[in-house]
Scaffold this active site. Structure first.
Site, PDB file in Angstrom:
ATOM      1  N   ASP A   1       0.854  -1.181   0.000  1.00 57.42           N
ATOM      2  CA  ASP A   1       0.000   0.000   0.000  1.00 57.42           C
ATOM      3  C   ASP A   1       0.896   1.238   0.000  1.00 57.42           C
ATOM      4  OD1 ASP A   1       0.910   0.480   2.585  1.00 57.42           O
ATOM      5  OD2 ASP A   1      -0.844  -0.395   3.530  1.00 57.42           O
TER       6      ASP A   1
ATOM      7  N   ASP B   1      -8.482  -7.411   0.512  1.00 54.54           N
ATOM      8  CA  ASP B   1      -7.621  -7.624   1.675  1.00 54.54           C
ATOM      9  C   ASP B   1      -8.334  -7.080   2.905  1.00 54.54           C
ATOM     10  OD1 ASP B   1      -5.782  -5.071   2.961  1.00 54.54           O
ATOM     11  OD2 ASP B   1      -7.054  -4.651   1.225  1.00 54.54           O
TER      12      ASP B   1
ATOM     13  N   CYS C   1     -13.342 -28.870   6.003  1.00 54.83           N
ATOM     14  CA  CYS C   1     -12.177 -27.997   5.800  1.00 54.83           C
ATOM     15  C   CYS C   1     -10.906 -28.834   5.861  1.00 54.83           C
ATOM     16  CB  CYS C   1     -12.141 -26.896   6.863  1.00 54.83           C
ATOM     17  SG  CYS C   1     -10.689 -25.808   6.734  1.00 54.83           S
TER      18      CYS C   1
ATOM     19  N   CYS D   1      -7.753 -27.598   6.399  1.00 53.36           N
ATOM     20  CA  CYS D   1      -6.633 -26.888   7.021  1.00 53.36           C
ATOM     21  C   CYS D   1      -6.014 -27.720   8.141  1.00 53.36           C
ATOM     22  CB  CYS D   1      -7.078 -25.527   7.551  1.00 53.36           C
ATOM     23  SG  CYS D   1      -7.948 -25.574   9.141  1.00 53.36           S
TER      24      CYS D   1
ATOM     25  N   CYS E   1      -8.226 -28.090  11.328  1.00 54.41           N
ATOM     26  CA  CYS E   1      -9.381 -28.983  11.203  1.00 54.41           C
ATOM     27  C   CYS E   1      -8.964 -30.443  11.019  1.00 54.41           C
ATOM     28  CB  CYS E   1     -10.267 -28.533  10.047  1.00 54.41           C
ATOM     29  SG  CYS E   1     -11.130 -26.979  10.381  1.00 54.41           S
TER      30      CYS E   1
ATOM     31  N   HIS F   1      -6.907 -21.532  10.099  1.00 51.87           N
ATOM     32  CA  HIS F   1      -8.255 -21.898   9.650  1.00 51.87           C
ATOM     33  C   HIS F   1      -8.939 -20.744   8.931  1.00 51.87           C
ATOM     34  CE1 HIS F   1     -12.254 -23.524   9.340  1.00 51.87           C
ATOM     35  NE2 HIS F   1     -12.688 -22.384   9.856  1.00 51.87           N
TER      36      HIS F   1
END
Length: 343
Positions: A73, A255, A296, A298, A301, A327
């Site tokens: 940015d 974002d 999920c 991840c 999980c 997660h």
């Protein structure tokens, strides 16, 4: 993906504000399916310094992030939020912003030209032109000043980007459309910036109104008055439903710090929950042997229960914050994967 294809599919970029997504290593971040990240020009300028990062091989090497692209940015929103709120001492004029870091007490000057130079030194792939950000509820006179200053700073940023051979060095640059909640000013700002020929166009300022709703009409104006073949970045969006709604308007780049911040405080996301959210700190999860979200893939999980993450978060253990962050970021990557197919 080639840089010229950035934004052609929907992407969510976690905020690696000071050179890291909080509580995650590069490998953990990679495991979430994340490709692109955002770093903060103003904070990295202050510490460790853009010249230091340049000497250390650039931000990709410094962070050990080679999965995708990095967007920096311009520092415009941080200048607004820190100076206008009086958290930092400083001023903004037509040349740029002058301010003091409360930590070091050192004086800094951020101009359109210096912002581009810092971003080039960082070695990011996608640069952002400095803009004059204001509150959405600002009066019309202030909004007009913000727009005119944003246009002038956009012109100066682009000229300096070209002077430093940004495109030849494999970079692209986007501009920020301002105008607060005045539709005609948003339209004017979008059209004038479009004439300059940026590679992308960002919705600047606040994307949420006082009632917590997405400012759909203002966002539509930016889409309708910028080139169709350039990426559109909804800065700071946001909640899952807001990303879904903004993607329908035509935005493809997103974002927000919300994803990781919420994770650290125990708000997690799941496609199986009403409103897509769950509060893992709630007592009902203390003996729950199911994963955070069934389906999920991840790390959290696959390997841990809700009861374990509940306990870790409740006692303030960093492990819990890490698992929750993994997660949430995986959820957001799955969300944009779905949207890229559906939209």
């Amino acid at each position: 993906m080639k840089l010229e294809d950035f934004g052609k599919t929907i992407t969510f970029m976690p905020d690696a504000t000071r050179g890291a997504v909080r509580f995650l290593t590069a490998d953990q971040l990679k495991s979430t399916g994340t490709k692109n990240v955002v770093v903060n020009t103003l904070h990295l300028m202050i510490h460790p310094g853009s010249e230091t990062i340049q000497k250390l091989g650039g931000i990709h090497s410094f962070m050990n992030w080679h999965e995708g692209f990095m967007l920096s940015d311009s520092g415009g929103f941080q200048v607004f939020s820190l100076l206008h709120s009086k958290k930092w001492e400083g001023k903004i004029d037509n040349n740029g912003a002058t301010f003091k870091s409360p930590r070091e007490g050192k004086k800094y000057v951020l101009t359109p030209e210096s912002s581009i130079e810092i971003q080039m030194q960082l070695g990011t792939d996608i640069l952002v032109a400095l803009d004059d950000c204001r509150d959405a509820q600002v009066d019309r006179k202030e909004a007009e000043i913000s727009v005119e200053r944003t246009l002038e700073w956009g012109r100066r940023s682009l000229e300096h980007f070209k002077k430093l051979k940004g495109h030849e060095n494999g970079k692209i640059i986007s501009a920020v459309v301002q105008g607060a909640n005045y539709l005609d000013l948003r339209e004017y700002c979008a059209k004038e910036l479009s004439k300059m020929g940026f590679d992308g166009y960002n919705f600047g300022g606040y994307v949420i109104d006082s009632d917590g709703k997405l400012v759909v009409e203002e966002m539509k104006v930016v889409i309708e008055n910028t080139p169709k073949d350039k990426f559109k970045y909804a800065m700071g969006v946001g909640k899952p439903q807001d990303i879904i709604d903004a993607a329908k308007l035509g935005y493809t780049v997103f974002d927000t710090v919300l994803v990781t911040r919420n994770a650290r405080h125990g708000t997690l996301y799941s496609f199986n929950e009403e409103n897509l959210t769950m509060r893992i700190k709630n007592a009902k999860y203390s003996n729950d042997l199911f994963p955070i979200e069934d389906g999920c893939d991840c790390e959290a999980c696959r390997n841990h229960t809700r009861a374990y993450v509940h306990h870790m978060i409740r006692i303030g253990e960093a492990t819990g914050m890490t698992l929750a962050t993994i997660h949430n970021l995986r959820f957001y990557q799955r969300l944009v994967e779905k949207l890229s197919i559906e939209v």
